[in-house]
Design a protein around this motif. Structure first.
Motif, mmCIF file in Angstrom:
data_model
loop_
_atom_site.group_PDB
_atom_site.id
_atom_site.type_symbol
_atom_site.label_atom_id
_atom_site.label_comp_id
_atom_site.label_asym_id
_atom_site.label_seq_id
_atom_site.Cartn_x
_atom_site.Cartn_y
_atom_site.Cartn_z
ATOM 1 N N ALA A 100 23.591 20.306 0.447
ATOM 2 C CA ALA A 100 23.032 19.502 1.580
ATOM 3 C C ALA A 100 21.640 19.386 1.458
ATOM 4 O O ALA A 100 21.179 18.306 1.802
ATOM 5 C CB ALA A 100 23.530 20.156 2.910
ATOM 6 N N ILE A 101 20.908 20.213 0.880
ATOM 7 C CA ILE A 101 19.433 19.976 0.798
ATOM 8 C C ILE A 101 19.378 18.897 -0.168
ATOM 9 O O ILE A 101 18.178 18.129 -0.152
ATOM 10 C CB ILE A 101 18.652 21.328 0.199
ATOM 11 C CG1 ILE A 101 18.751 22.509 1.273
ATOM 12 C CG2 ILE A 101 17.394 21.203 0.103
ATOM 13 C CD1 ILE A 101 18.182 23.767 0.943
ATOM 14 N N MET B 266 28.279 14.051 3.502
ATOM 15 C CA MET B 266 28.503 14.650 2.425
ATOM 16 C C MET B 266 29.979 15.213 2.067
ATOM 17 O O MET B 266 30.561 15.299 1.083
ATOM 18 C CB MET B 266 27.408 15.845 2.069
ATOM 19 C CG MET B 266 27.435 16.641 1.032
ATOM 20 S SD MET B 266 26.226 18.046 1.027
ATOM 21 C CE MET B 266 27.212 19.093 2.239
ATOM 22 N N LEU B 267 30.535 15.964 3.503
ATOM 23 C CA LEU B 267 31.793 16.501 3.525
ATOM 24 C C LEU B 267 33.074 15.730 3.560
ATOM 25 O O LEU B 267 34.198 16.391 3.673
ATOM 26 C CB LEU B 267 31.622 17.671 4.375
ATOM 27 C CG LEU B 267 30.617 18.865 4.149
ATOM 28 C CD1 LEU B 267 30.697 19.519 5.422
ATOM 29 C CD2 LEU B 267 30.688 19.693 2.869
ATOM 30 N N GLU C 90 22.874 15.917 11.287
ATOM 31 C CA GLU C 90 24.467 16.180 11.285
ATOM 32 C C GLU C 90 25.056 15.045 10.532
ATOM 33 O O GLU C 90 26.107 15.204 9.733
ATOM 34 C CB GLU C 90 24.870 16.451 12.758
ATOM 35 C CG GLU C 90 26.355 16.438 12.789
ATOM 36 C CD GLU C 90 26.597 16.424 14.169
ATOM 37 O OE1 GLU C 90 27.799 16.931 14.554
ATOM 38 O OE2 GLU C 90 26.120 16.252 15.106
ATOM 39 N N ALA C 91 24.862 13.805 10.648
ATOM 40 C CA ALA C 91 25.520 12.756 10.020
ATOM 41 C C ALA C 91 25.290 12.809 8.300
ATOM 42 O O ALA C 91 26.462 12.698 7.747
ATOM 43 C CB ALA C 91 24.871 11.432 10.241
ATOM 44 N N ASP C 92 24.425 13.299 8.007
ATOM 45 C CA ASP C 92 24.115 13.689 6.534
ATOM 46 C C ASP C 92 25.226 14.537 5.947
ATOM 47 O O ASP C 92 25.837 14.311 5.007
ATOM 48 C CB ASP C 92 22.730 14.191 6.066
ATOM 49 C CG ASP C 92 21.633 13.223 6.335
ATOM 50 O OD1 ASP C 92 21.989 11.955 6.404
ATOM 51 O OD2 ASP C 92 20.697 13.561 6.771
ATOM 52 N N ILE D 100 16.405 21.245 9.273
ATOM 53 C CA ILE D 100 17.888 20.947 9.517
ATOM 54 C C ILE D 100 18.303 21.051 10.728
ATOM 55 O O ILE D 100 17.852 22.012 11.796
ATOM 56 C CB ILE D 100 18.595 21.947 8.561
ATOM 57 C CG1 ILE D 100 20.261 21.411 8.705
ATOM 58 C CG2 ILE D 100 18.696 23.159 8.862
ATOM 59 C CD1 ILE D 100 20.997 22.246 7.725
ATOM 60 N N GLU D 101 18.980 20.183 11.443
ATOM 61 C CA GLU D 101 19.347 20.166 12.714
ATOM 62 C C GLU D 101 20.576 21.296 12.968
ATOM 63 O O GLU D 101 21.228 21.776 12.186
ATOM 64 C CB GLU D 101 20.179 18.983 13.189
ATOM 65 C CG GLU D 101 18.945 17.561 13.274
ATOM 66 C CD GLU D 101 19.767 16.596 13.768
ATOM 67 O OE1 GLU D 101 19.071 15.464 13.979
ATOM 68 O OE2 GLU D 101 21.123 16.412 13.574
#
Length: 630
Positions: free
Chosen positions: A273-274, A294-295, A288-290, A247-248
């Motif tokens: 997130a995973i 998601m949020l 970070e974009a993921d 993860i970043e």
């Protein structure tokens, strides 16, 4: 408890497998506790969420609660263990986990039956596993959110008489204790104050103010604090390392910000997130974009861009940027919240230099934030903050949040074009066509000098309400007080602090004639009573007898209050005719003059007496007081 299945209020820093477990029966523990790997054919029902898997089992595993751990450590080492504990804090800070670890420490015992209460729990005891799994018969957990009545407390009161089955202490853990009824609290008081030696109480609550002080005074209170962003990032980083998840660092920062100090929330969001970022391949890196997708967060850099457009007053470009972020999946309410957060950060940057070290900001954001904070004054940031707070509430209640958010952006852009107060004054001065330059205020006081001139006018009957208008009524200690006008009588009543009489004289008395020693007033319902009181007061104050009579003649003058109101209305009309005021009214439609103060009247009268009334120039003195307008 926040959750009836006892999965709430945890701190996580070490996996739950630190307590003894059978890998065969707990496959999730074997995955992270040692070298063995979980079988690839594990069933979905065997999966344990990260919030449960990484629940602390010892005080050493807990993070962010050093003050509480230190206090309990000293208490256990010195044998000063309280009989009741109160744990308070927001959701997810570890209240329930702390209660279970505390129950484990109270009942710690080795396999050979040795040991006593201790916080050193590295070696698992005979009761540890069952206590941490909430299945020990002597550790009774009750959810006060669902069992609030006196009958539930009676069960506790009856059971405290019996000795524990196998443990050293019988421990009662009552979560969300603030939800107990008043009768339940009262029923618990006596037992809580003097419990048997084999009984301990541990309470947990998120609303400490709702707990009666009679209960609080019988407990040792521990306030569990939120975790900082730095602590959450370190926690999430260690969990990702154990879970072998890439993860970043910026993504971890976003997760920490979204958790708002709650470790349980942070791990729950990481769990999501995973699943969202890794996918079926299982070897991808969470970007970070993921996390933003998601949020429903907007790109932080785009928030800076939107804020910059708003501050420039470019409504069209700002609306386009907001719509683009919305089309990309950003929540309008979250965008406004990010703008408010950015406003707060810029304000702190302007006032506190260390604010630039915020871990939630990248180096590029720090540089850009410093530039923006240096260009924006505090008054602008404060105005934007207030408008955003109001706008966030509007968006939350709107049927179409994006529409409400766009209207908030429009207001912000419009407010950005508003001139500063000092610039507005200069513009209004220039807008007064043909108005000559303002000269200095009389006596250098901006028209507010009510001293000697006010006294002089009062002696001539002009100082109707100003205390400074009272004449010099005592020549020496023995001299009689001389009253030359009815206004002097009112001023004397004010000087003597007879407020009731002063009010009656100003608002209810219509003067017919006045002579020293004799006053004639108009007839009214209260005239007779006023006449008696006034005569007695004047005789007492002046030492001479005054004759007060009532006349039914129609030539009685208006009351002093009516005269003041007439003067004020006339002055307002005169001020309204001034070119500078007309310019202000045109610049602010709907504005009105609401206050013409005595110092302004005095200034106008002084200038008129000096013969400076040509062209209305004397009215410039009125504008030293900005409170004239609303």
């Amino acid at each position: 408890m926040d959750d009836p299945v006892n999965e709430t209020e945890e701190r996580w820093d070490a996996p739950e497998e630190s307590a003894p477990a059978d890998p065969a029966s707990e496959p999730g523990l074997g995955l992270l506790g040692g070298e063995e790997q979980a079988p690839s054919t594990a069933k979905a029902s065997d999966y344990r969420v990260l919030a449960r898997k990484y629940r602390p089992a010892t005080f050493e595993d807990m993070i962010g609660q050093e003050a509480m751990v230190r206090t309990l450590s000293n208490a256990f080492e010195k044998g000063r263990i309280a009989h009741a504990f109160m744990l308070t804090g927001v959701r997810g800070v570890g209240k329930t986990t702390t209660a279970r670890i505390l129950a484990r420490a109270l009942n710690y015992m080795t396999e050979d039956g040795k040991g006593g209460p201790t916080i050193h729990l590295e070696e698992p005891g005979v009761h540890c596993q069952s206590i941490m799994e909430s299945r020990h018969p002597d550790i009774l957990e009750m959810d006060a959110a669902s069992r609030t009545g006196i009958d539930d407390i009676r069960e506790i009161i009856e059971s405290v008489r019996y000795l524990p089955v196998s443990a050293r202490y019988k421990v009662y853990i009552i979560d969300e204790v603030h939800m107990l009824s008043k009768a339940a609290f009262n029923g618990l008081l006596k037992t809580l104050e003097e419990p048997p030696e084999h009984v301990k109480f541990i309470f947990a609550t998120t609303e400490i103010r709702k707990v009666p002080v009679t209960v609080l005074s019988r407990c040792q209170r521990f306030d569990l604090r939120r975790l900082t962003s730095e602590e959450l990032v370190r926690l999430l980083s260690r969990v990702c390392e154990k879970e072998k998840v890439k993860i970043e660092p910026p993504a971890l920062t976003l997760l920490a910000r979204a958790a708002e100090g709650s470790a349980r929330d942070a791990l729950s969001i990481l769990d999501q997130a995973i699943s969202h970022g890794v996918g079926d391949a299982g070897d991808g890196e969470i970007k970070e974009a993921d996390i933003r997708d998601m949020l429903g967060l907007a790109d932080r850099g785009r928030i800076f861009d939107l804020y910059d457009l708003i501050m420039k007053g470019d409504a069209a470009a700002a609306l386009g940027e907001l719509r683009a972020q919305y089309d990309a999946g950003a929540d309008p309410a979250v965008v406004l919240s990010d703008l408010a957060e950015l406003t707060h950060w810029l304000t702190r940057l302007k006032l506190v230099e260390s604010a630039s070290d915020d871990i939630a900001a990248t180096e590029a954001e720090r540089v850009r934030g410093k530039e923006m904070s240096g260009q924006l004054p505090i008054r602008v940031l404060s105005r934007v903050w207030q408008m955003l707070l109001k706008g966030i509430g509007e968006v939350a209640q709107a049927a179409k949040p994006i529409v409400a958010a766009e209207m908030v952006i429009v207001r912000l852009c419009h407010a950005a074009d508003l001139p500063a107060p000092e610039d507005l004054i200069a513009q209004l001065k220039n807008a007064g066509a043909g108005a000559p330059a303002r000269g200095p205020a009389p006596n250098g006081n901006g028209g507010g000098n009510g001293g000697a001139q006010a006294v002089s006018r009062a002696a001539q009957g002009g100082g109707l309400s100003s205390p400074a208008g009272a004449p010099q009524m005592r020549q020496n200690a023995q001299a009689a007080i001389m009253l030359h006008s009815f206004e002097d009588v009112v001023a004397l009543a004010e000087e003597k602090r007879d407020i009731q009489l002063q009010h009656v004289l100003k608002t209810g008395v219509r003067l017919v004639s006045f002579q020293p020693g004799q006053i004639e007033i108009g007839a009214s319902e209260d005239a007779k009573q006023t006449m008696q009181v006034l005569s007695e007061r004047l005789r007492h104050w002046t030492g001479t007898r005054w004759l007060i009579s009532v006349s039914s003649e129609a030539k009685a003058a208006p009351t002093l209050r009516e005269q003041e109101e007439s003067e004020t209305e006339a002055l307002k009309a005169e001020v309204s005719a001034h070119p500078l005021v007309k310019a202000a009214m045109e610049a602010f439609p709907g504005a009105k003059i609401v206050d013409i103060r005595d110092p302004l009247k005095e200034a106008a009268q002084e200038i008129q007496e000096m013969g400076e009334a040509e062209g209305g120039d004397h009215l410039d003195a009125f504008f030293d007081d900005e409170d004239m307008y609303e």
